[in-house]
Design a protein around this motif. Structure first.
Motif, mmCIF file in Angstrom:
data_model
loop_
_atom_site.group_PDB
_atom_site.id
_atom_site.type_symbol
_atom_site.label_atom_id
_atom_site.label_comp_id
_atom_site.label_asym_id
_atom_site.label_seq_id
_atom_site.Cartn_x
_atom_site.Cartn_y
_atom_site.Cartn_z
ATOM 1 N N LEU A 201 4.792 -13.396 -10.224
ATOM 2 C CA LEU A 201 4.174 -12.301 -9.478
ATOM 3 C C LEU A 201 2.700 -12.577 -9.223
ATOM 4 N N ARG A 202 2.034 -13.128 -10.211
ATOM 5 C CA ARG A 202 0.598 -13.421 -10.066
ATOM 6 C C ARG A 202 0.371 -14.512 -9.025
ATOM 7 N N THR A 203 1.239 -15.492 -8.996
ATOM 8 C CA THR A 203 1.129 -16.566 -8.005
ATOM 9 C C THR A 203 1.256 -16.011 -6.590
ATOM 10 N N LEU A 204 2.161 -15.062 -6.393
ATOM 11 C CA LEU A 204 2.328 -14.435 -5.082
ATOM 12 C C LEU A 204 1.070 -13.689 -4.661
ATOM 13 N N ILE A 205 0.468 -12.978 -5.601
ATOM 14 C CA ILE A 205 -0.743 -12.207 -5.293
ATOM 15 C C ILE A 205 -1.912 -13.136 -4.981
ATOM 16 N N ILE A 206 -2.040 -14.231 -5.731
ATOM 17 C CA ILE A 206 -3.106 -15.205 -5.465
ATOM 18 C C ILE A 206 -2.903 -15.842 -4.093
ATOM 19 N N ALA A 207 -1.635 -16.162 -3.765
ATOM 20 C CA ALA A 207 -1.337 -16.729 -2.439
ATOM 21 C C ALA A 207 -1.745 -15.753 -1.336
ATOM 22 N N ALA A 208 -1.515 -14.459 -1.548
ATOM 23 C CA ALA A 208 -1.920 -13.447 -0.570
ATOM 24 C C ALA A 208 -3.435 -13.415 -0.414
ATOM 25 N N ASP A 209 -4.166 -13.556 -1.524
ATOM 26 C CA ASP A 209 -5.624 -13.577 -1.447
ATOM 27 C C ASP A 209 -6.122 -14.783 -0.652
ATOM 28 N N ILE A 210 -5.438 -15.909 -0.791
ATOM 29 C CA ILE A 210 -5.795 -17.085 0.014
ATOM 30 C C ILE A 210 -5.554 -16.781 1.496
ATOM 31 N N GLY A 211 -4.484 -16.050 1.779
ATOM 32 C CA GLY A 211 -4.225 -15.616 3.154
ATOM 33 C C GLY A 211 -5.308 -14.688 3.671
ATOM 34 N N VAL A 212 -5.807 -13.793 2.808
ATOM 35 C CA VAL A 212 -6.918 -12.905 3.187
ATOM 36 C C VAL A 212 -8.160 -13.741 3.496
ATOM 37 N N LEU A 213 -8.388 -14.769 2.685
ATOM 38 C CA LEU A 213 -9.515 -15.677 2.918
ATOM 39 C C LEU A 213 -9.408 -16.312 4.306
ATOM 40 N N TYR A 214 -8.209 -16.771 4.663
ATOM 41 C CA TYR A 214 -7.999 -17.476 5.931
ATOM 42 C C TYR A 214 -8.191 -16.545 7.127
ATOM 43 N N PRO B 276 -15.100 -8.290 -8.867
ATOM 44 C CA PRO B 276 -14.321 -8.213 -10.107
ATOM 45 C C PRO B 276 -13.235 -7.147 -10.071
ATOM 46 N N PHE B 277 -13.473 -6.061 -9.348
ATOM 47 C CA PHE B 277 -12.459 -5.028 -9.208
ATOM 48 C C PHE B 277 -11.176 -5.603 -8.600
ATOM 49 N N ILE B 278 -11.311 -6.399 -7.545
ATOM 50 C CA ILE B 278 -10.154 -7.008 -6.892
ATOM 51 C C ILE B 278 -9.484 -8.016 -7.821
ATOM 52 N N ILE B 279 -10.263 -8.842 -8.468
ATOM 53 C CA ILE B 279 -9.704 -9.876 -9.348
ATOM 54 C C ILE B 279 -8.958 -9.251 -10.521
ATOM 55 N N ILE B 280 -9.528 -8.226 -11.127
ATOM 56 C CA ILE B 280 -8.919 -7.608 -12.307
ATOM 57 C C ILE B 280 -7.714 -6.748 -11.932
ATOM 58 N N GLU B 281 -7.870 -5.902 -10.911
ATOM 59 C CA GLU B 281 -6.799 -4.956 -10.573
ATOM 60 C C GLU B 281 -5.617 -5.618 -9.864
ATOM 61 N N LEU B 282 -5.877 -6.636 -9.075
ATOM 62 C CA LEU B 282 -4.784 -7.265 -8.330
ATOM 63 C C LEU B 282 -4.249 -8.486 -9.080
ATOM 64 N N THR B 283 -5.064 -9.525 -9.231
ATOM 65 C CA THR B 283 -4.604 -10.707 -9.959
ATOM 66 C C THR B 283 -4.321 -10.381 -11.423
ATOM 67 N N GLY B 284 -5.207 -9.635 -12.051
ATOM 68 C CA GLY B 284 -5.046 -9.343 -13.475
ATOM 69 C C GLY B 284 -3.936 -8.360 -13.766
ATOM 70 N N ASN B 285 -3.956 -7.229 -13.096
ATOM 71 C CA ASN B 285 -2.999 -6.154 -13.392
ATOM 72 C C ASN B 285 -1.756 -6.174 -12.506
ATOM 73 N N LEU B 286 -1.679 -7.144 -11.592
ATOM 74 C CA LEU B 286 -0.473 -7.386 -10.776
ATOM 75 C C LEU B 286 -0.129 -6.252 -9.814
ATOM 76 N N HIS B 287 -1.142 -5.612 -9.250
ATOM 77 C CA HIS B 287 -0.858 -4.605 -8.237
ATOM 78 C C HIS B 287 -0.774 -5.268 -6.863
ATOM 79 N N PHE B 288 0.278 -4.920 -6.137
ATOM 80 C CA PHE B 288 0.594 -5.626 -4.896
ATOM 81 C C PHE B 288 -0.148 -5.091 -3.682
ATOM 82 N N GLU B 289 -1.156 -4.261 -3.912
ATOM 83 C CA GLU B 289 -2.042 -3.875 -2.815
ATOM 84 C C GLU B 289 -2.672 -5.119 -2.180
ATOM 85 N N GLY B 290 -2.845 -6.174 -2.980
ATOM 86 C CA GLY B 290 -3.412 -7.405 -2.441
ATOM 87 C C GLY B 290 -2.548 -8.042 -1.375
#
Length: 459
Positions: free
Chosen positions: A163-176, A199-213
């Motif tokens: 799940l965390r890998t999917l959220i990180i991949a989405a953040d890379i998409g946001v970067l692009y 840090p809010f984004i990193i902790i709440e999305l990558t850390g806590n696995l919320h799929f808002e990312g």
């Protein structure tokens, strides 16, 4: 290499220190330890801001830092939210061939018929409140949960990593796509890190696995396509964001003004052709059809009943970190003598809808910048009038804010951590004084930006 280290000596020290803060947040923090949480969060916030100000001309350096900070969390079990246990439960139910919308975890545990591995651990982790309600996560979100169920169906940590890998991949998409959109709108490309390094984004999305990312990824992609005049593709991708989380539906009224007033040939905008009602109807129709197709495989009368009942709970039963609603609730106690959440929960969304419609009809959103600003204010109104405002709900408006010159969301993304004071060693107990501090400061900054500050922005 030596020159690189000399040139970025201060920044590398900031990255190393920030990574230590994140490591402590990820692996050595109890949710009830509010003082430690505030200290680590404040430290990470300051260091990340310092890093951004020093290196904002070095795009790929900051991109490497944002990825490193996320990888720190890779092997950590979320410690600030227990929602991920339900994600894993739903995903394993789907992977096992069961419709997660039709089964209550508490019933399956009581009957001893849960068809998934580690059912008791997942049930205990999600808590009795979550386990007593039907799931309300839309189909595309469930598909991602199911992927974790297929890949790591017998390991909670393995599922977390998927799940965390999917959220990180989405953040890379946001970067692009976020970078491209910023450049096209004549904003500095480095602004994307005001979201991705926060840090809010990193902790709440990558850390806590919320799929808002992941939802934010689809929303940024959709806005980019709209800016490129590819409104059909934009509609399809926007529908994907809805199939992750339903809240982007709030933006539908705001698109009305954009399609009515927007001129397609930008250089000669005064004589240009409007997008018009036909394309607006097409845009809405494509979104509607795509969303229906997404729900179609699991559509049934029982699903509709369970799904709507669970969504209704968010407006008429649950309350957390609210602003105007708490004032309304207090008035209700004075007048009625009891909590009027069921009445207020039905009335306050109507206020939000009126604001959204007003932003579309009154405001002439004839450029993407104006559209995004209207979306930002519309979603802010939704949060202000909600009965429940969990920290991760701020992901959408924070993302939208980087395409404007409004800064109040940066302040709010820092202050929202105060809501975690409610989780004490003695159980859940909200500190309304801290809630008041959070919102008074946010209201103050927003009011100053709206009425007092001279802004250089295109609105």
């Amino acid at each position: 290499m030596k020159h690189f280290f000399q040139q970025h000596k201060m920044s590398l020290l900031l990255i190393a220190t920030t990574a230590v803060f994140y490591f402590s947040l990820a692996y050595h923090l109890e949710r009830s330890d509010f003082i430690k949480l505030i200290g680590l969060y404040s430290g990470a916030f300051y260091l990340s801001w310092k890093l951004y100000t020093i290196e904002k001309v070095n795009f790929w350096f900051l991109a490497g830092a944002m990825l490193l900070f996320r990888l720190v969390f890779m092997g950590a079990i979320p410690n600030l939210s227990q929602d991920f246990y339900r994600f894993i439960w739903d995903g394993r139910m789907t992977a096992a061939g069961f419709n997660p919308y039709l089964y209550l975890p508490e019933n399956l545990i009581e009957l001893g018929t849960a068809p998934i591995a580690q059912a008791k651990e997942l049930f205990d982790g999600m808590g009795s409140l979550n386990a007593s309600h039907y799931t309300n996560y839309p189909p595309l979100n469930q598909l991602l949960f199911a992927l974790a169920g297929l890949v790591a169906g017998k390991s909670i940590l393995g599922s977390v990593i998927v799940l965390r890998t999917l959220i990180i991949a989405a953040d890379i998409g946001v970067l692009y796509f976020g970078r491209k959109l910023l450049v096209n709108l004549k904003f500095p490309e480095s602004r994307i890190f005001l979201y991705l390094l926060n840090p809010f984004i990193i902790i709440e999305l990558t850390g806590n696995l919320h799929f808002e990312g992941v939802m934010v990824f689809f929303l940024v992609w959709s806005l980019y396509l709209l800016q490129q005049k590819k409104w059909i593709g934009s509609a399809v991708i926007f529908a994907c964001s809805v199939l992750l989380k339903l809240v982007p539906l709030l933006f539908l009224p705001i698109f009305f003004g954009y399609f009515i007033y927007k001129k397609e040939n930008i250089p000669n905008a005064e004589n240009g052709e409007k997008l018009g009602l036909t394309k607006l109807f097409g845009f809405y129709s494509i979104i509607g059809i795509t969303v229906i197709l997404g729900f179609l495989p699991i559509l049934s009368s029982e699903f509709i009943e369970n799904f709507l009942a669970t969504i209704g709970l968010w407006f008429q039963k649950f309350e957390f970190n609210a602003s105007f609603y708490y004032i309304v609730r207090w008035v209700g106690f004075q007048v009625k003598g009891y909590n009027i959440i069921e009445t207020a929960g039905k009335a306050l969304p109507l206020v939000t809808i009126a604001i959204l419609v007003g932003l579309s009809l009154i405001r002439k959103n004839n450029s993407l910048e104006k559209l995004i600003t209207a979306m930002l204010f519309g979603f802010t109104a939704y949060l202000f009038f909600s009965t429940t405002v969990h920290p991760w709900y701020l992901a959408i408006p924070l993302m939208l804010s980087i395409f404007t010159n409004y800064k109040y969301l940066y302040v709010w993304s820092f202050l929202v951590i105060l809501s975690y004071s409610a989780y004490t060693v003695n159980g859940f107990q909200e500190n309304l004084w801290l809630v008041a501090v959070e919102y008074l400061i946010v209201f103050g900054v927003l009011g100053w930006e709206l009425f007092s500050r001279k802004k250089l922005e295109k609105i």
